[in-house]
Design an enzyme around this catalytic site. Structure first.
Site, short mmCIF file in Angstrom:
data_model
loop_
_atom_site.label_atom_id
_atom_site.label_comp_id
_atom_site.label_asym_id
_atom_site.label_seq_id
_atom_site.Cartn_x
_atom_site.Cartn_y
_atom_site.Cartn_z
N HIS A 15 0.62 -1.13 0.02
CA HIS A 15 0.09 0.22 0.01
C HIS A 15 0.91 1.33 -0.04
CE1 HIS A 15 -3.65 1.71 -0.14
NE2 HIS A 15 -4.35 1.43 1.03
N ASP A 62 -2.27 1.79 -4.68
CA ASP A 62 -3.45 2.22 -4.15
C ASP A 62 -4.66 1.09 -4.33
OD1 ASP A 62 -2.71 4.40 -3.29
OD2 ASP A 62 -3.33 5.61 -5.04
#
Length: 626
Positions: free
Chosen positions: A599, A603
């Site tokens: 992450h 995204d």
């Protein structure tokens, strides 16, 4: 701005080229370095990469036309590239093929001698096969005079001499495949090192007297040490060059290490179970080494080519028209009285091109060389003793070296990357039906079983093309977008887990992927992987669904930023549309796939788009499977 694509110069004496095939059409989106068209000259057949990313706006030269070098053959609407200056330099990965030898060769060895190197025939090319020597030892050669012919998966070319002089030594025989920048010959007056040296599979230090030092090899870029698990020879045993001498274990690979020289094993310096750093001397080969080395030089041509058949399972021909192939393939076919057009061998190269592995696999599958398949079965026996004995209840069993390092890497990955997982359900019914219909004929035709893994890997490759952020890596505060798609396939072993890598998947068709998966899995289980085959991955696929689980949440293989977990394939009731557009309940073959992603740079939207394209590719499969 527009970028002009020009006909490249494929050698100093080449003044024109024939455009044999366009691989893209006007309106197609083209990535930088993606093959754009094919050309043919009197010396080279090659795929020419695009000089820039963008859209192919116009084709100015049609297939079959012969034009002079630097003629504009197409126009690209490039994304932020300079116009005219770029193309002249950019086709160079293929166009400058002969020049690396000329540029790199002047690294003199002794006296006035000049090393002749295997040139790099493109940015993604790592090795080449010498198909023919045009000169023999003792011949006088002029600078830029063709000295030997090579073949790669992209280019077949005559390589010019880097200097004037006399060819004093040939270090790599015809048919030998060697890495780029390997010394293949010497021009000049000095005598060079023994011919066997360039093809050494295991590291060896400079001989000390009559002895050759055997070193712990580096089995990957991030590997700094290895554990000797078993000596396959004892002191006093006679050893042939490239014969397995000991087994090692690291966190990435378990492998048999071949001897760097012929001779007698005179000393073992590291006992079984010892962990030593790379380049540590672990044994000495002496006694007969000096006398045996020259004798091994001649047979070296045959062992050098031997690994190639293992890279491609046997293939059985199908009927078809005259296929695309390289001079190397045509030479092998001629030597074995094989009619490529009549046999219809399925090609695993770009656009169905028959590669060296395809033709060798076909020969193995036929009745010709009976000796080649025999060694393939032998390693299976070597793998069996590696399975540890089953522990008894209450035992405290130390981790193997491989297991302890895997444990360390898993903890490091969780600490490095904030893991997020998303699960998608994919209707695999279309592929299940295709496989059931084709699997028997496919194996007869191509020599490999038709499994679900190449379908999944092919879909991953296409999704990574569209979403390169999933094929990237984090380097400090920067993001590295990897040029090639190199997918690691996790293979479960009795003694641990290993992730061999299939490289440059963007250049392989379905058959090439299928053969690659079978090949690396077999060699992983038989401890036959080379160091570079467990390094360089940009994305990983792991299949835990074979044990019946619905889905898992795999840990990212650092420094990658994503991993795909494959769940079990099961029949389920789904709501689908009938021919009239109404909703009906039907029994479908369903599989769940989990994308684990980092992450920090990926995204949720990126992951969702990637998985949507992956899902659509599988559910609407339309590609030829070979």
């Amino acid at each position: 701005m527009a970028t002009e694509v020009v006909m490249p110069q494929m050698g100093e004496s080449i003044t024109e080229g024939t455009l044999t095939k366009w691989l893209k059409q006007p309106g197609d989106t083209v990535a930088r370095d993606e093959p754009l068209f094919e050309i043919s000259t009197d010396k080279v057949d090659a795929e020419i990469p695009s000089p820039a990313a963008g859209v192919l706006k116009e084709i100015k030269v049609k297939e079959g036309d012969t034009v002079a070098i630097n003629t504009i053959v197409a126009i690209l609407d490039a994304e932020g590239s300079a116009a005219a200056p770029a193309p002249a330099a950019t086709p160079a990965p293929a166009a400058e093929a002969p020049k690396p030898a000329a540029a790199a060769a002047p690294a003199a060895t002794t006296g006035a001698s000049t090393d002749v190197l295997m040139p790099q025939m493109g940015e993604s090319i790592t090795e080449g096969t010498i198909t023919k020597w045009l000169k023999k030892v003792g011949d006088t050669v002029k600078r830029d005079e063709p000295i030997f012919e090579i073949s790669t998966d992209k280019v077949d070319a005559e390589i010019p001499s880097p200097a004037d002089g006399v060819l004093t030594e040939i270090k790599s025989a015809e048919g030998t495949t060697v890495g780029i920048n390997t010394v293949v010959a010497v021009i000049g007056g000095g005598s060079a090192a023994p011919a066997a040296a360039p093809t050494a599979s295991a590291p060896a230090a400079a001989p000390a007297g009559a002895a050759t030092e055997v070193l712990m090899p580096q089995m990957g870029e991030s590997i700094t040490e290895g554990t000797i698990t078993k000596w396959l020879k004892k002191v006093g045993d006679k050893i042939e060059r490239d014969e397995p001498i000991f087994e090692i274990s690291t966190d990435k690979v378990d492998a048999e290490i071949p001897s760097p020289a012929a001779g007698v094993l005179t000393e073992i310096k590291a006992a079984e179970g010892t962990t030593v750093a790379i380049n540590t001397v672990v044994a000495l080969i002496g006694g007969a080494a000096g006398a045996s080395a020259p004798a091994a030089a001649e047979p070296a041509a045959t062992p050098a080519a031997a690994p190639a058949p293992a890279a491609a399972p046997a293939a059985v021909a199908t009927s078809g028209e005259t296929p695309r192939s390289s001079p190397l393939v045509r030479k092998i076919a001629k030597d074995n009285n094989i009619d490529l057009a009549a046999t219809g061998i399925a090609g695993s190269g770009s656009a169905g091109r028959i590669t060296k592995n395809d033709i060798v696999g076909y020969i193995q599958g036929g009745a010709k060389p009976a000796a080649a398949p025999a060694p393939v079965a032998a390693p299976a026996k070597a793998a069996a003793p590696a399975a540890p004995p089953a522990p008894m209840p209450g035992d405290l069993v130390p981790m193997s070296k491989m297991r302890s390092i895997i444990a360390k890497r898993m903890v490091e990955s969780k600490a490095t990357s904030p893991h997020v997982h998303t699960v998608f359900k994919v209707d695999m019914t279309r592929i299940v039906k295709l496989r059931e219909k084709e699997k028997n004929k496919y194996e007869q035709r191509n020599g490999v079983k038709l499994t679900f893994m190449p379908f999944i890997t092919r879909a991953v490759t296409e999704a990574l093309r569209k979403h390169p952020i999933l094929n990237a890596a984090v380097q400090g505060d920067a993001i590295k977008y990897n040029k090639n798609i190199n997918i690691g396939i996790a293979v479960a072993l009795d003694w641990g887990l290993i992730v061999p890598v299939i490289k440059q998947l963007e250049e392989k068709n379905f058959l090439g992927i299928a053969r690659g998966i079978v090949d690396i899995a077999d060699r992983a289980r038989n401890k036959k992987l080379a160091p570079d085959e467990v390094a360089g991955g940009t994305f990983t696929v792991t299949n835990s669904g074979i044990f019946g689980e619905q889905f898992g949440t795999p840990i990212i293989n650092q420094p990658q930023v994503a991993i795909l977990g494959i769940g079990g394939l099961n029949k389920e009731a789904l709501v689908v549309q009938d021919k009239d557009g109404g909703d009906v309940i039907a029994v479908r073959s369903v599989q769940r796939f989990t994308l684990g992603f980092d992450h920090r740079i990926v995204d949720g939207a990126d992951a969702g788009k990637f998985m949507t394209d992956f899902k659509n590719f599988l559910e609407n499969w339309s590609e030829d499977i070979g």
